[in-house]
Design an enzyme around this catalytic site. Structure first.
Site, mmCIF file in Angstrom:
data_model
loop_
_atom_site.group_PDB
_atom_site.id
_atom_site.type_symbol
_atom_site.label_atom_id
_atom_site.label_comp_id
_atom_site.label_asym_id
_atom_site.label_seq_id
_atom_site.Cartn_x
_atom_site.Cartn_y
_atom_site.Cartn_z
ATOM 1 N N LYS A 16 42.200 43.719 28.177
ATOM 2 C CA LYS A 16 43.318 43.546 27.232
ATOM 3 C C LYS A 16 43.020 42.396 26.259
ATOM 4 O O LYS A 16 43.221 42.525 25.061
ATOM 5 C CB LYS A 16 44.630 43.251 27.991
ATOM 6 N N ARG A 91 55.663 42.830 32.038
ATOM 7 C CA ARG A 91 54.883 43.012 33.260
ATOM 8 C C ARG A 91 55.745 43.441 34.433
ATOM 9 O O ARG A 91 55.243 43.645 35.532
ATOM 10 C CB ARG A 91 54.254 41.679 33.599
ATOM 11 N N ARG A 130 33.519 36.609 34.442
ATOM 12 C CA ARG A 130 34.189 36.236 33.185
ATOM 13 C C ARG A 130 34.041 34.733 32.904
ATOM 14 O O ARG A 130 34.103 33.903 33.793
ATOM 15 C CB ARG A 130 35.681 36.566 33.265
ATOM 16 N N ARG A 163 38.110 30.679 34.996
ATOM 17 C CA ARG A 163 39.543 30.466 35.172
ATOM 18 C C ARG A 163 39.885 30.201 36.633
ATOM 19 O O ARG A 163 39.273 30.782 37.525
ATOM 20 C CB ARG A 163 40.307 31.719 34.692
ATOM 21 N N ARG A 174 46.305 39.294 42.476
ATOM 22 C CA ARG A 174 46.751 39.718 41.139
ATOM 23 C C ARG A 174 46.755 41.237 41.035
ATOM 24 O O ARG A 174 47.649 41.822 40.427
ATOM 25 C CB ARG A 174 45.827 39.118 40.066
#
Ligand code: AP5
Length: 226
Positions: A16, A91, A130, A163, A174
């Site tokens: 996203k 969400r 990431r 992160r 998550r």
């Protein structure tokens, strides 16, 4: 041209943010990513950031009432008058209802919802590699989208970090949160004929191309309707 009020939906790590950045350049619309907004608030140690941090570190959602006002304010701003791109909001079903209410109050509505979908195993693979830029949240991947210089953001030169919520046990939570609380939105937007499915497992350029095609159709439909 009709305004474009766009929602990006999809599991963590589906791309996203990657596609949101590209879309923002393409469409020249404000891009509101709730994860980025909350991480900035954590860094700046604002009240919002202090509240959000404990939820984010565990991979849980921050309470609806904490995030809804933040987004409503942005949608109501001058810069969003021609449309906006939302990433990470809504969400939950109550967030989706709050968004509809706010837009209705402004005489507007969601134009389309792009569901960028990838399987859970791919999410685990992607989030493990990431790297995120500390200043502006620009996104890279050590294997699939490496920066030109290791550890440095191509776009603004700031440091690239892992992160806090990209640890394997937090990623799993998550994903669980996504399946339980966010997935019901797919049905909701599908019933409203707003949902467009994008295969997020393809390489980033192909995903971008599919999104462009989908948006061209959406815009055509919207222009015909006015
Ligand atoms: P948020 O920051 O929104 O996290 P997320 O939804 O889990 O999404 P991500 O940012 O992890 O992934 P992404 O889909 O943007 O993928 P990306 O492009 O980076 O939210 C964080 C937290 O904030 C939440 O857990 C919650 O606590 C809180 N929060 C946020 N919004 C909230 C709300 N509305 N209500 C309550 N709480 C909220 O890509 C991932 C990686 O894959 C990158 O390395 C990228 O380079 C790579 N990649 C991207 N596309 C491809 C591709 N096609 N092929 C190969 N690799 C790819």
């Amino acid at each position: 041209m009709a305004e474009l009020n766009l929602v990006l939906l999809g599991p963590p790590g589906s791309g996203k943010g990657t596609q949101g950045e590209r879309l923002q350049e393409d469409l020249r619309l404000p891009y509101y990513a709730t994860g980025d907004i909350l991480r900035a608030a954590v860094r700046e140690e604002t009240e919002l950031g202090r509240t959000a941090k404990e939820y984010m570190d565990l991979g849980d959602l921050v309470p609806d009432e904490v995030i809804v006002g933040t987004i409503a304010e942005r949608i109501d701003s001058e810069e969003a008058a021609d449309g906006f791109i939302l990433d990470g909001f809504p969400r939950t079903l109550p967030q989706a209802e709050a968004l509809d209410r706010k837009l209705e109050e402004l005489g507007r509505a969601v134009s389309g919802v792009l569901l960028i979908d990838v399987p859970d195993e791919e999410v685990m693979r992607r989030l493990g590699g990431r790297r995120t830029c500390i200043e502006n949240g620009h996104v890279f991947h050590v294997e699939f989208n490496p920066p030109k210089q290791e550890g440095v953001c191509d776009l603004d030169g700031s440091a690239l970090i892992v992160r806090d919520d990209d640890k394997p046990e937090v990623i799993r939570n998550r994903l669980g949160t996504y399946h339980a609380k966010t997935e019901p939105l797919i049905d909701r937007y599908d019933r409203q004929s707003l949902l467009r499915r994008i295969d997020g497992a393809a390489p980033p350029d192909e995903v971008e191309e599919e999104i462009r095609r989908t948006l061209a159709t959406l815009k055509m439909e919207a222009d015909e309707a006015i």
